[in-house]
Design a protein around this motif. Sequence first.
Motif, PDB file in Angstrom:
ATOM      1  N   HIS A 189      28.288  -0.446  31.785  1.00 24.88           N
ATOM      2  CA  HIS A 189      28.793  -1.531  31.333  1.00 24.88           C
ATOM      3  C   HIS A 189      30.149  -2.126  32.293  1.00 24.88           C
ATOM      4  O   HIS A 189      31.087  -1.974  32.028  1.00 24.88           O
ATOM      5  N   GLU A 190      29.542  -3.021  33.305  1.00 26.78           N
ATOM      6  CA  GLU A 190      30.344  -3.240  34.264  1.00 26.78           C
ATOM      7  C   GLU A 190      29.929  -4.821  34.444  1.00 26.78           C
ATOM      8  O   GLU A 190      28.863  -5.141  34.711  1.00 26.78           O
ATOM      9  N   SER A 191      31.148  -5.766  35.001  1.00 22.16           N
ATOM     10  CA  SER A 191      30.640  -6.989  35.328  1.00 22.16           C
ATOM     11  C   SER A 191      31.271  -7.016  36.815  1.00 22.16           C
ATOM     12  O   SER A 191      32.110  -6.471  37.427  1.00 22.16           O
ATOM     13  N   GLY A 192      30.268  -7.887  37.282  1.00 21.47           N
ATOM     14  CA  GLY A 192      30.804  -8.014  38.796  1.00 21.47           C
ATOM     15  C   GLY A 192      31.653  -9.093  39.210  1.00 21.47           C
ATOM     16  O   GLY A 192      32.063  -9.277  40.481  1.00 21.47           O
ATOM     17  N   GLY A 193      31.879  -9.821  38.073  1.00 25.29           N
ATOM     18  CA  GLY A 193      32.923 -10.814  38.439  1.00 25.29           C
ATOM     19  C   GLY A 193      32.253 -11.878  39.301  1.00 25.29           C
ATOM     20  O   GLY A 193      31.167 -12.383  39.230  1.00 25.29           O
ATOM     21  N   GLU A 194      33.218 -12.224  40.443  1.00 25.63           N
ATOM     22  CA  GLU A 194      32.741 -13.333  41.444  1.00 25.63           C
ATOM     23  C   GLU A 194      31.713 -12.625  42.274  1.00 25.63           C
ATOM     24  O   GLU A 194      31.044 -13.268  43.168  1.00 25.63           O
ATOM     25  N   ARG A 195      31.603 -11.033  42.634  1.00 19.71           N
ATOM     26  CA  ARG A 195      30.633 -10.306  43.389  1.00 19.71           C
ATOM     27  C   ARG A 195      29.179 -10.185  42.702  1.00 19.71           C
ATOM     28  O   ARG A 195      28.900 -10.337  41.629  1.00 19.71           O
ATOM     29  N   PHE A 196      28.452 -10.132  43.863  1.00 19.96           N
ATOM     30  CA  PHE A 196      26.812 -10.308  43.590  1.00 19.96           C
ATOM     31  C   PHE A 196      26.538  -8.710  43.049  1.00 19.96           C
ATOM     32  O   PHE A 196      26.753  -7.852  43.850  1.00 19.96           O
ATOM     33  N   LEU A 197      26.066  -8.405  41.556  1.00 21.50           N
ATOM     34  CA  LEU A 197      25.976  -7.292  41.059  1.00 21.50           C
ATOM     35  C   LEU A 197      24.704  -7.541  39.989  1.00 21.50           C
ATOM     36  O   LEU A 197      24.703  -8.467  39.207  1.00 21.50           O
ATOM     37  N   THR A 198      23.674  -6.851  40.340  1.00 21.91           N
ATOM     38  CA  THR A 198      22.565  -6.979  39.459  1.00 21.91           C
ATOM     39  C   THR A 198      21.614  -5.549  39.169  1.00 21.91           C
ATOM     40  O   THR A 198      21.489  -5.147  40.195  1.00 21.91           O
ATOM     41  N   LEU A 199      21.214  -5.414  37.976  1.00 20.29           N
ATOM     42  CA  LEU A 199      20.546  -4.503  37.877  1.00 20.29           C
ATOM     43  C   LEU A 199      18.878  -4.919  37.759  1.00 20.29           C
ATOM     44  O   LEU A 199      18.915  -5.592  36.971  1.00 20.29           O
ATOM     45  N   ALA A 200      18.262  -4.590  38.722  1.00 26.19           N
ATOM     46  CA  ALA A 200      16.789  -5.009  38.811  1.00 26.19           C
ATOM     47  C   ALA A 200      15.651  -3.998  38.052  1.00 26.19           C
ATOM     48  O   ALA A 200      15.755  -2.885  38.349  1.00 26.19           O
ATOM     49  N   VAL A 201      14.933  -4.633  37.162  1.00 27.41           N
ATOM     50  CA  VAL A 201      13.601  -3.565  36.662  1.00 27.41           C
ATOM     51  C   VAL A 201      12.424  -4.358  36.982  1.00 27.41           C
ATOM     52  O   VAL A 201      12.076  -5.471  36.704  1.00 27.41           O
ATOM     53  N   HIS A 202      11.510  -3.558  37.320  1.00 30.37           N
ATOM     54  CA  HIS A 202      10.410  -3.982  37.804  1.00 30.37           C
ATOM     55  C   HIS A 202       9.213  -3.909  36.728  1.00 30.37           C
ATOM     56  O   HIS A 202       9.435  -2.744  35.830  1.00 30.37           O
ATOM     57  N   SER A 203       8.239  -4.615  36.508  1.00 26.31           N
ATOM     58  CA  SER A 203       7.167  -4.213  35.727  1.00 26.31           C
ATOM     59  C   SER A 203       6.496  -2.919  35.696  1.00 26.31           C
ATOM     60  O   SER A 203       6.142  -2.421  34.749  1.00 26.31           O
ATOM     61  N   SER A 204       6.720  -2.286  37.013  1.00 26.39           N
ATOM     62  CA  SER A 204       5.950  -0.894  36.800  1.00 26.39           C
ATOM     63  C   SER A 204       7.110   0.133  36.542  1.00 26.39           C
ATOM     64  O   SER A 204       6.531   1.085  36.283  1.00 26.39           O
ATOM     65  N   GLY A 205       8.231  -0.129  35.898  1.00 23.77           N
ATOM     66  CA  GLY A 205       9.263   0.735  35.953  1.00 23.77           C
ATOM     67  C   GLY A 205      10.238   1.033  36.791  1.00 23.77           C
ATOM     68  O   GLY A 205      11.382   1.754  36.374  1.00 23.77           O
ATOM     69  N   GLU A 206      10.031   0.756  37.930  1.00 26.54           N
ATOM     70  CA  GLU A 206      11.323   0.975  39.115  1.00 26.54           C
ATOM     71  C   GLU A 206      12.508   0.376  38.554  1.00 26.54           C
ATOM     72  O   GLU A 206      12.473  -0.968  38.043  1.00 26.54           O
ATOM     73  N   VAL A 207      13.572   0.937  38.922  1.00 24.10           N
ATOM     74  CA  VAL A 207      15.043   0.413  38.754  1.00 24.10           C
ATOM     75  C   VAL A 207      15.633   0.528  39.941  1.00 24.10           C
ATOM     76  O   VAL A 207      15.786   1.442  40.527  1.00 24.10           O
ATOM     77  N   ARG A 208      16.395  -0.734  40.186  1.00 19.02           N
ATOM     78  CA  ARG A 208      17.094  -0.582  41.366  1.00 19.02           C
ATOM     79  C   ARG A 208      18.559  -1.552  41.189  1.00 19.02           C
ATOM     80  O   ARG A 208      18.372  -2.679  40.554  1.00 19.02           O
ATOM     81  N   LEU A 209      19.581  -0.991  41.844  1.00 18.29           N
ATOM     82  CA  LEU A 209      20.737  -1.828  41.453  1.00 18.29           C
ATOM     83  C   LEU A 209      21.357  -2.436  42.842  1.00 18.29           C
ATOM     84  O   LEU A 209      21.469  -1.478  43.527  1.00 18.29           O
ATOM     85  N   ALA A 269      24.526  -3.913  44.215  1.00 17.24           N
ATOM     86  CA  ALA A 269      25.779  -3.744  43.653  1.00 17.24           C
ATOM     87  C   ALA A 269      27.015  -3.737  44.823  1.00 17.24           C
ATOM     88  O   ALA A 269      26.839  -3.179  46.092  1.00 17.24           O
ATOM     89  N   PRO A 270      28.167  -4.307  44.529  1.00 19.58           N
ATOM     90  CA  PRO A 270      29.439  -3.987  45.549  1.00 19.58           C
ATOM     91  C   PRO A 270      29.584  -2.608  45.932  1.00 19.58           C
ATOM     92  O   PRO A 270      29.297  -1.795  44.719  1.00 19.58           O
ATOM     93  N   ALA A 271      30.034  -2.105  46.810  1.00 19.42           N
ATOM     94  CA  ALA A 271      30.364  -0.759  47.072  1.00 19.42           C
ATOM     95  C   ALA A 271      31.167  -0.017  45.981  1.00 19.42           C
ATOM     96  O   ALA A 271      31.223   0.925  45.730  1.00 19.42           O
ATOM     97  N   LEU A 272      32.291  -0.858  45.601  1.00 22.55           N
ATOM     98  CA  LEU A 272      33.028  -0.530  44.870  1.00 22.55           C
ATOM     99  C   LEU A 272      32.729  -0.008  43.197  1.00 22.55           C
ATOM    100  O   LEU A 272      33.599   0.682  42.682  1.00 22.55           O
ATOM    101  N   THR A 273      31.219  -0.333  43.055  1.00 16.55           N
ATOM    102  CA  THR A 273      30.518  -0.148  41.844  1.00 16.55           C
ATOM    103  C   THR A 273      29.798   1.171  41.801  1.00 16.55           C
ATOM    104  O   THR A 273      29.425   1.818  41.036  1.00 16.55           O
ATOM    105  N   GLU A 274      29.755   1.665  43.176  1.00 18.37           N
ATOM    106  CA  GLU A 274      28.445   2.831  43.327  1.00 18.37           C
ATOM    107  C   GLU A 274      28.755   3.917  42.707  1.00 18.37           C
ATOM    108  O   GLU A 274      27.873   4.596  42.038  1.00 18.37           O
ATOM    109  N   THR A 275      30.157   4.710  42.475  1.00 19.52           N
ATOM    110  CA  THR A 275      30.436   5.923  41.977  1.00 19.52           C
ATOM    111  C   THR A 275      30.140   5.722  40.376  1.00 19.52           C
ATOM    112  O   THR A 275      29.664   6.658  39.800  1.00 19.52           O
ATOM    113  N   GLN A 276      30.475   4.480  39.840  1.00 16.49           N
ATOM    114  CA  GLN A 276      30.216   4.468  38.294  1.00 16.49           C
ATOM    115  C   GLN A 276      28.682   4.243  37.991  1.00 16.49           C
ATOM    116  O   GLN A 276      28.077   4.769  36.967  1.00 16.49           O
ATOM    117  N   ALA A 277      28.011   3.772  38.950  1.00 22.35           N
ATOM    118  CA  ALA A 277      26.414   3.523  38.738  1.00 22.35           C
ATOM    119  C   ALA A 277      25.798   4.687  38.841  1.00 22.35           C
ATOM    120  O   ALA A 277      24.837   5.023  38.075  1.00 22.35           O
TER     121      ALA A 277
END
Length: 362
Positions: free
Chosen positions: A36-56, A58-66
């Motif tokens: 539950h995090e907003s990237g604000g002005e920074r580029f942040l997106t959670l990508a979900v592929h139709s195969s089921g793969e997931v990749r985030l 994110a800014p480095a400052l989000t890594e721990t929470q992710a």
Amino acid sequence: MSENQASKLAAALADSAFDAFFATAPATMGYLHGLHESGGERFLTLAVHSSGEVRLLAPALTETQARRAGIKDVRTWRDGEDPLALLEQLATDWNLRSGILAVDDEMPAQMLLKMQATLPAALFKAGGSLMFSLMRRKSELELDVMRRAGAIADEAFEEVRPKIHAGLTELELDKMLRDAMQSRGGKPEFCIVAAGAGGAEPHHLSDDTVIQDGDVVVLDFGCDVGGYKSDITRTVAVGTPDPEAVTVYSIVYKAHMAAREAAKLGATGQDVDRAARKVIEDSGYGQWFFHRLGHGIGLRIHEEPNMVEGNDQLLEVGNTFSVEPGIYLPGRFGVRIENIVVMTDAGAKSLNAEPSPSLIHL
């Protein structure tokens, strides 16, 4: 909520011929993977592929929470670096350069424009309907959290109600309700205190208006528990109100209950809206009820399904939404009564305490 939600989205993507979904809203990422995090002005997106793969991405400052949220594939960038390089790599890895890509309805325009410039051959489409097809049907786990959020709002009202009196300002009463919710473990999400003529403004902003003897006061407030929201409205009178306010309250209460009775499997959002509106129109106050009857609620205060004219989608078990008819007489007072309900096989069941059938005099 879990990786299982991302898997459900992946299946929906495949069924709808989308290659991938890009989530940016905290509510969407929270639902899909607990972030539950907003990237604000920074580029942040959670990508979900139709195969089921997931990749985030994110800014480095989000890594721990992710990683704490259980996201395994996290690609980060630091301030001063180009985050779109991560998108280009993702497009190569997932073969998305000419793909059909769904995005959050709330994705900031600046982010979408940059993604389009990076992948000019891809087709970007609004993906909100895909997400809401999943999010609108609440699980028992989600409903348990929403009941707690509703109970906190109910308890806050019961605590504060005896303390309401002439001489308080709207902001003072606003603070009392917020404090009462917070003391019970709810994160105050919003609060509207609207006294007298202010009650005729459905989205009134609490201010320094002093509550007077005889005022009708509208209290619309809610909190967040585990990301899920509550939203209730109660209307009370301080001292002896205008006799018409007593009559109007009775009409709004009847409209509220008529809507809840109409909320059955096989009914649509507009059916529920019409049931409440008919009561108010038949009483001669139709022009003073000028908003939809209700909105869906969950990880967002406002989501699908909406109880509004034009919504002909059938209600489903697990749908949660507000029922909040109101009458607003400009320059005088307003009355609104709101509960959150969930659709069950047996009809709509309230997730919070029942409102008073008659105007409460304090």
